[in-house]
Motif scaffolding. Structure first.
Motif, PDB file in Angstrom:
ATOM      1  N   CYS A 129       0.646  -1.621  -0.194  1.00  0.00           N
ATOM      2  CA  CYS A 129      -0.141   0.061  -0.117  1.00  0.00           C
ATOM      3  C   CYS A 129       1.068   1.245   0.143  1.00  0.00           C
ATOM      4  CB  CYS A 129      -0.930  -0.095   1.514  1.00  0.00           C
ATOM      5  SG  CYS A 129      -0.445   0.178   2.928  1.00  0.00           S
TER       6      CYS A 129
ATOM      7  N   GLN B 120       1.626   5.811  -2.113  1.00  0.00           N
ATOM      8  CA  GLN B 120       1.793   7.361  -1.953  1.00  0.00           C
ATOM      9  C   GLN B 120       3.502   7.799  -2.041  1.00  0.00           C
ATOM     10  OE1 GLN B 120      -0.345   8.918   0.954  1.00  0.00           O
ATOM     11  NE2 GLN B 120       1.391  10.586  -0.280  1.00  0.00           N
TER      12      GLN B 120
ATOM     13  N   ARG C  34       3.215   9.215  -5.554  1.00  0.00           N
ATOM     14  CA  ARG C  34       2.049   9.898  -5.850  1.00  0.00           C
ATOM     15  C   ARG C  34       2.773  11.530  -5.459  1.00  0.00           C
ATOM     16  NH1 ARG C  34      -3.758  11.211  -4.931  1.00  0.00           N
ATOM     17  NH2 ARG C  34      -3.960  13.659  -3.969  1.00  0.00           N
TER      18      ARG C  34
ATOM     19  N   SER D  16       0.909  14.060   7.526  1.00  0.00           N
ATOM     20  CA  SER D  16       2.073  14.374   9.538  1.00  0.00           C
ATOM     21  C   SER D  16       3.338  13.850   9.699  1.00  0.00           C
ATOM     22  CB  SER D  16       1.156  13.726  10.814  1.00  0.00           C
ATOM     23  OG  SER D  16       1.716  13.685  11.172  1.00  0.00           O
TER      24      SER D  16
ATOM     25  N   THR E  17       3.720  11.209  12.109  1.00  0.00           N
ATOM     26  CA  THR E  17       2.734   9.985  11.677  1.00  0.00           C
ATOM     27  C   THR E  17       4.080   9.327  10.918  1.00  0.00           C
ATOM     28  OG1 THR E  17       1.031  10.976  12.114  1.00  0.00           O
ATOM     29  CG2 THR E  17       1.319   9.408  10.346  1.00  0.00           C
TER      30      THR E  17
ATOM     31  N   LEU F 121       4.499   2.861  18.940  1.00  0.00           N
ATOM     32  CA  LEU F 121       4.650   3.042  17.818  1.00  0.00           C
ATOM     33  C   LEU F 121       3.707   3.477  16.573  1.00  0.00           C
ATOM     34  CD1 LEU F 121       9.004   3.558  18.154  1.00  0.00           C
ATOM     35  CD2 LEU F 121       6.512   5.037  18.643  1.00  0.00           C
ATOM     36  N   THR F 122       3.618   1.850  16.047  1.00  0.00           N
ATOM     37  CA  THR F 122       2.335   1.684  14.958  1.00  0.00           C
ATOM     38  C   THR F 122       1.194   1.997  14.381  1.00  0.00           C
ATOM     39  OG1 THR F 122       2.921  -0.118  14.858  1.00  0.00           O
ATOM     40  CG2 THR F 122       4.686   0.340  13.350  1.00  0.00           C
TER      41      THR F 122
ATOM     42  N   CYS G  36       0.725   5.884  16.069  1.00  0.00           N
ATOM     43  CA  CYS G  36       1.135   7.045  15.256  1.00  0.00           C
ATOM     44  C   CYS G  36       0.207   8.175  14.733  1.00  0.00           C
ATOM     45  CB  CYS G  36       1.941   6.634  14.430  1.00  0.00           C
ATOM     46  SG  CYS G  36       1.873   5.474  13.763  1.00  0.00           S
ATOM     47  N   TRP G  37      -1.511   6.887  14.372  1.00  0.00           N
ATOM     48  CA  TRP G  37      -2.266   7.595  13.536  1.00  0.00           C
ATOM     49  C   TRP G  37      -2.949   9.170  14.376  1.00  0.00           C
ATOM     50  CZ3 TRP G  37      -1.404   6.664   9.149  1.00  0.00           C
ATOM     51  CH2 TRP G  37      -0.020   5.559   8.455  1.00  0.00           C
TER      52      TRP G  37
ATOM     53  N   PRO H 282      -1.413  11.681  15.198  1.00  0.00           N
ATOM     54  CA  PRO H 282      -1.350  13.330  14.729  1.00  0.00           C
ATOM     55  C   PRO H 282      -1.766  13.724  13.148  1.00  0.00           C
ATOM     56  CG  PRO H 282       1.142  12.005  15.527  1.00  0.00           C
ATOM     57  CD  PRO H 282      -0.037  11.146  15.634  1.00  0.00           C
ATOM     58  N   GLN H 283      -1.355  11.796  12.785  1.00  0.00           N
ATOM     59  CA  GLN H 283      -2.571  12.530  11.100  1.00  0.00           C
ATOM     60  C   GLN H 283      -3.764  12.804  10.598  1.00  0.00           C
ATOM     61  OE1 GLN H 283      -0.627  12.053   7.657  1.00  0.00           O
ATOM     62  NE2 GLN H 283      -2.332  13.392   7.459  1.00  0.00           N
TER      63      GLN H 283
ATOM     64  N   ARG I  46      -4.450  16.337  12.364  1.00  0.00           N
ATOM     65  CA  ARG I  46      -3.960  17.373  11.563  1.00  0.00           C
ATOM     66  C   ARG I  46      -5.185  17.169  10.579  1.00  0.00           C
ATOM     67  NH1 ARG I  46       1.528  18.753   9.587  1.00  0.00           N
ATOM     68  NH2 ARG I  46       1.353  20.196   7.321  1.00  0.00           N
TER      69      ARG I  46
ATOM     70  N   ASP J 246      -7.912  19.113   4.710  1.00  0.00           N
ATOM     71  CA  ASP J 246      -6.531  18.999   3.842  1.00  0.00           C
ATOM     72  C   ASP J 246      -6.572  17.067   4.205  1.00  0.00           C
ATOM     73  OD1 ASP J 246      -4.684  19.039   1.963  1.00  0.00           O
ATOM     74  OD2 ASP J 246      -3.354  20.930   2.870  1.00  0.00           O
ATOM     75  N   THR J 247      -6.297  16.350   3.097  1.00  0.00           N
ATOM     76  CA  THR J 247      -6.406  15.955   2.839  1.00  0.00           C
ATOM     77  C   THR J 247      -5.555  15.164   1.503  1.00  0.00           C
ATOM     78  OG1 THR J 247      -8.396  14.632   2.102  1.00  0.00           O
ATOM     79  CG2 THR J 247      -7.963  14.132   4.063  1.00  0.00           C
ATOM     80  N   LYS J 248      -4.729  16.340   0.777  1.00  0.00           N
ATOM     81  CA  LYS J 248      -4.787  16.352  -1.465  1.00  0.00           C
ATOM     82  C   LYS J 248      -3.535  15.219  -1.152  1.00  0.00           C
ATOM     83  CE  LYS J 248      -4.374  20.037  -4.780  1.00  0.00           C
ATOM     84  NZ  LYS J 248      -2.821  19.818  -5.044  1.00  0.00           N
ATOM     85  N   ALA J 249      -2.615  15.608  -0.288  1.00  0.00           N
ATOM     86  CA  ALA J 249      -1.425  14.731   0.042  1.00  0.00           C
ATOM     87  C   ALA J 249      -1.257  13.365  -0.131  1.00  0.00           C
ATOM     88  CB  ALA J 249       0.316  15.083   0.368  1.00  0.00           C
ATOM     89  N   LEU J 250      -2.604  12.861   0.646  1.00  0.00           N
ATOM     90  CA  LEU J 250      -2.495  11.536   1.139  1.00  0.00           C
ATOM     91  C   LEU J 250      -3.016  10.559  -0.346  1.00  0.00           C
ATOM     92  CD1 LEU J 250      -2.844  12.800   3.660  1.00  0.00           C
ATOM     93  CD2 LEU J 250      -3.935  10.503   4.260  1.00  0.00           C
ATOM     94  N   SER J 251      -2.710  10.088  -0.434  1.00  0.00           N
ATOM     95  CA  SER J 251      -3.200   8.630  -1.688  1.00  0.00           C
ATOM     96  C   SER J 251      -4.213   7.828  -0.669  1.00  0.00           C
ATOM     97  CB  SER J 251      -1.515   7.766  -1.712  1.00  0.00           C
ATOM     98  OG  SER J 251      -2.461   6.899  -2.554  1.00  0.00           O
TER      99      SER J 251
ATOM    100  N   THR K 261      -3.088   4.049  -0.814  1.00  0.00           N
ATOM    101  CA  THR K 261      -2.809   3.519   0.178  1.00  0.00           C
ATOM    102  C   THR K 261      -3.087   3.554   1.102  1.00  0.00           C
ATOM    103  OG1 THR K 261      -0.621   4.893  -0.763  1.00  0.00           O
ATOM    104  CG2 THR K 261      -0.889   4.791   2.201  1.00  0.00           C
TER     105      THR K 261
ATOM    106  N   LYS L 172     -10.451  11.731   3.752  1.00  0.00           N
ATOM    107  CA  LYS L 172     -10.113  11.912   2.431  1.00  0.00           C
ATOM    108  C   LYS L 172     -11.568  11.560   1.091  1.00  0.00           C
ATOM    109  CE  LYS L 172      -7.405  11.000  -1.004  1.00  0.00           C
ATOM    110  NZ  LYS L 172      -6.661  12.584  -1.714  1.00  0.00           N
TER     111      LYS L 172
END
Lengths: 86, 86
Positions: free
Chosen positions: A20, A24, A27, A38, A41, B16-17, B20-21, B23-24, B27, B33-38, B41, B82
């Motif tokens: 996956c 990203q 892109r 982030s 993240t 951690l894994t 970590c989600w 802060p995303q 944000r 804003d989610t433009k840069a996210l695939s 993905t 997204k």
């Protein structure tokens, strides 16, 4: 418990959560846009995946090693691009 | 093999894994804003984590269940945002 469908589920899960990251990375390379990502993240996830890799190596669990080595490569790239493009 | 540092590495990796989600998600909620996210993905990762949850339940592996339930909740939220913000 039937091992076959459980193993297949685990293998499919590992493939999805590894592959996956490719769209990203592609892109970002195309758009040079990482604004919505982030940094926390991306950084914490990359650190966590590195620890999963250490865990897999310590347990000699090769599917864990393989999946996390690929995921780490792609996320280290994404983290580098995030730090570059902001 | 010393189980203690290996277990600690795995527990830290899982924390951690999973965490970590947060802060995303925060944000996106703040910036819309989610433009840069695939979308690929985000969608494939969410599907993969759902399968990790099924795998953990089938194996009655409660740390795997717990970590993936948290990760799934946060990524289902990120995927929803997204799809909403594009």
């Amino acid at each position: 418990m039937s091992a076959s469908w459980v193993d297949l589920t685990g293998a499919t899960a590992a493939t999805l959560t590894t592959a996956c990251w490719l769209p990203q990375a592609i892109r970002i390379i195309r758009s040079k846009d990482t604004k919505a990502l982030s940094a926390w993240t991306t950084g914490l996830f990359t650190a966590g995946v590195a620890l999963w890799l250490v865990y897999g190596l310590a347990r000699r669990d090769w599917p864990v090693v393989g999946a996390n080595a690929c995921t780490l490569s792609l996320n280290a790239l994404i983290l580098g691009l995030k730090l570059r493009y902001g």
